[in-house]
Design an enzyme around this catalytic site. Structure first.
Site, PDB file in Angstrom:
ATOM      1  N   HIS A 188      -3.615   6.991   3.008  1.00 20.72           N
ATOM      2  CA  HIS A 188      -4.007   5.729   2.379  1.00 20.72           C
ATOM      3  C   HIS A 188      -5.398   5.355   2.871  1.00 20.72           C
ATOM      4  CE1 HIS A 188      -4.234   1.646   1.116  1.00 20.72           C
ATOM      5  NE2 HIS A 188      -3.982   1.136   2.311  1.00 20.72           N
ATOM      6  N   CYS A 232       0.803  -1.221   0.000  1.00 26.22           N
ATOM      7  CA  CYS A 232       0.000   0.000   0.000  1.00 26.22           C
ATOM      8  C   CYS A 232       0.839   1.275   0.000  1.00 26.22           C
ATOM      9  CB  CYS A 232      -0.942   0.004   1.196  1.00 26.22           C
ATOM     10  SG  CYS A 232      -2.044  -1.430   1.259  1.00 26.22           S
ATOM     11  N   ASN A 283     -10.162  -0.398  -0.116  1.00 26.64           N
ATOM     12  CA  ASN A 283      -8.706  -0.352  -0.084  1.00 26.64           C
ATOM     13  C   ASN A 283      -8.166  -0.823  -1.433  1.00 26.64           C
ATOM     14  OD1 ASN A 283      -5.960  -0.708   0.331  1.00 26.64           O
ATOM     15  ND2 ASN A 283      -6.181  -1.773   2.283  1.00 26.64           N
TER      16      ASN A 283
END
Length: 329
Positions: free
Chosen positions: A256, A115, A286
């Site tokens: 994020h 990520c 996500n």
């Protein structure tokens, strides 16, 4: 304050057309819209369909970023794609994008930092353009996590979505606007808390001795949450302290998009009002390395960033990796 480096000329994003809602998931696994929303903030996510792939999403996002930047593919010097879900182990997604764009002069490679991948890639681009400000670099975060999701595991299948975001960067036009600092971290001792083991050389495909679950993302959610909130706060403060900037001087925080509770924790720790934090997790879930560039492109489109604004991007992902980039827009 350090002179600025990488300056973003243009951004773009690409999302699959198929929308998978929480109500859809209620029919697939033992879960509910209320349970998902309260624990994650996610209402829906995008999932690739037939004919859609990581490289195609990345290429679409790249074309949009190049168009907005007014840059021809032939002018690119380098293409970096951050991803943990490439089309193939070889060739890389970056090479496929290079071919699709016709960027014949550009070097191309993939980067794996989960990520945090886009911020890792942006940090590398920053170093290249500080060396030669005329360079033009395409930085992409692109993921097809739906192919690595166990749709029978209700603890993980509600979290992930597919998508791509891209940015075209070059040297700062004035030494004031652009990347002010980058901060990259990792802790391999905690790798076991968030894994995707299958199809690597240690866990080869189609090996009957390997549990089926190891071919999908596996996560110890509570422990990951604890690590994420600590790391994202620490790396955010590191960026601000390095630049001699108080949290209140930020114009926008782009974290994020992993979990709304993590985002809210970070917002509260930095004492920022909600309007200074960009959130789109409810729409996309996500998307790993694609998360921040998608959010950055949407923030620009919505008028949330203007020239001279101070923007902080912060990420955390498996590995573990975490990172921050502070920019003067």
């Amino acid at each position: 304050m350090r002179k600025a480096g990488a300056f973003i000329l243009g951004t773009g994003r690409a999302l699959p057309s198929r929308v998978l809602t929480n109500q859809d998931l209620e029919r697939m696994v033992d879960t509910s819209d209320e349970w998902i929303t309260q624990r994650t903030g996610i209402k829906e996510r995008r999932i690739v369909g037939e004919g859609e792939s990581n490289s195609r999403l990345a290429t679409t996002a790249a074309r949009r970023a190049l168009s907005r930047a007014g840059v021809s593919p032939e002018d690119l010097d380098l293409i970096i794609v951050a991803t943990l879900t490439p089309d193939y182990l070889m060739p890389s997604v970056a090479v496929l994008v290079q071919q699709a764009l016709g960027a014949r002069r550009a070097g191309a490679f993939d980067l794996s930092a989960t990520c945090s991948g886009f911020l890792y890639a942006l940090s590398i681009a920053d170093k290249f353009v500080r060396e030669d400000p005329k360079r033009k670099i395409l930085v992409i975060g692109s993921e097809v996590l739906s192919h690595k999701t166990n749709w029978e595991d209700r603890t993980t299948c509600v979290l992930f979505g597919d998508g791509a975001g891209a940015a075209v960067v070059t040297g700062s036009p004035d030494g004031e606007r652009g990347v002010l600092s980058t901060h990259l971290h990792a802790d391999g001792s905690l790798w076991h808390l968030l894994t995707l083991k299958g199809c690597g050389s240690l866990y080869p495909p189609c090996d009957p001795r390997i549990p089926r679950e190891d071919y999908f993302i596996r996560m110890q959610g509570r422990e990951v949450f604890k690590q994420a909130v600590r790391a994202m706060e620490a790396v955010a403060m590191e960026a601000l302290e390095t630049a001699g900037v108080a949290p209140g001087e930020l114009d926008l925080l782009i974290p994020h998009q992993a979990n709304i509770r993590i985002i809210e924790y970070l917002r509260e720790r930095l004492e920022l009002p909600p309007e200074k934090v960009f959130v789109n997790i409810h729409r996309y879930g996500n998307t790993s390395a694609a998360s921040i560039p998608i959010a950055l492109d949407e923030a620009l489109e919505e008028g949330r960033l203007k020239e001279g604004d101070l923007v902080l991007m912060v990420s955390f992902g498996g590995g573990f990796t975490w990172a921050s980039v502070l920019m003067r827009w």
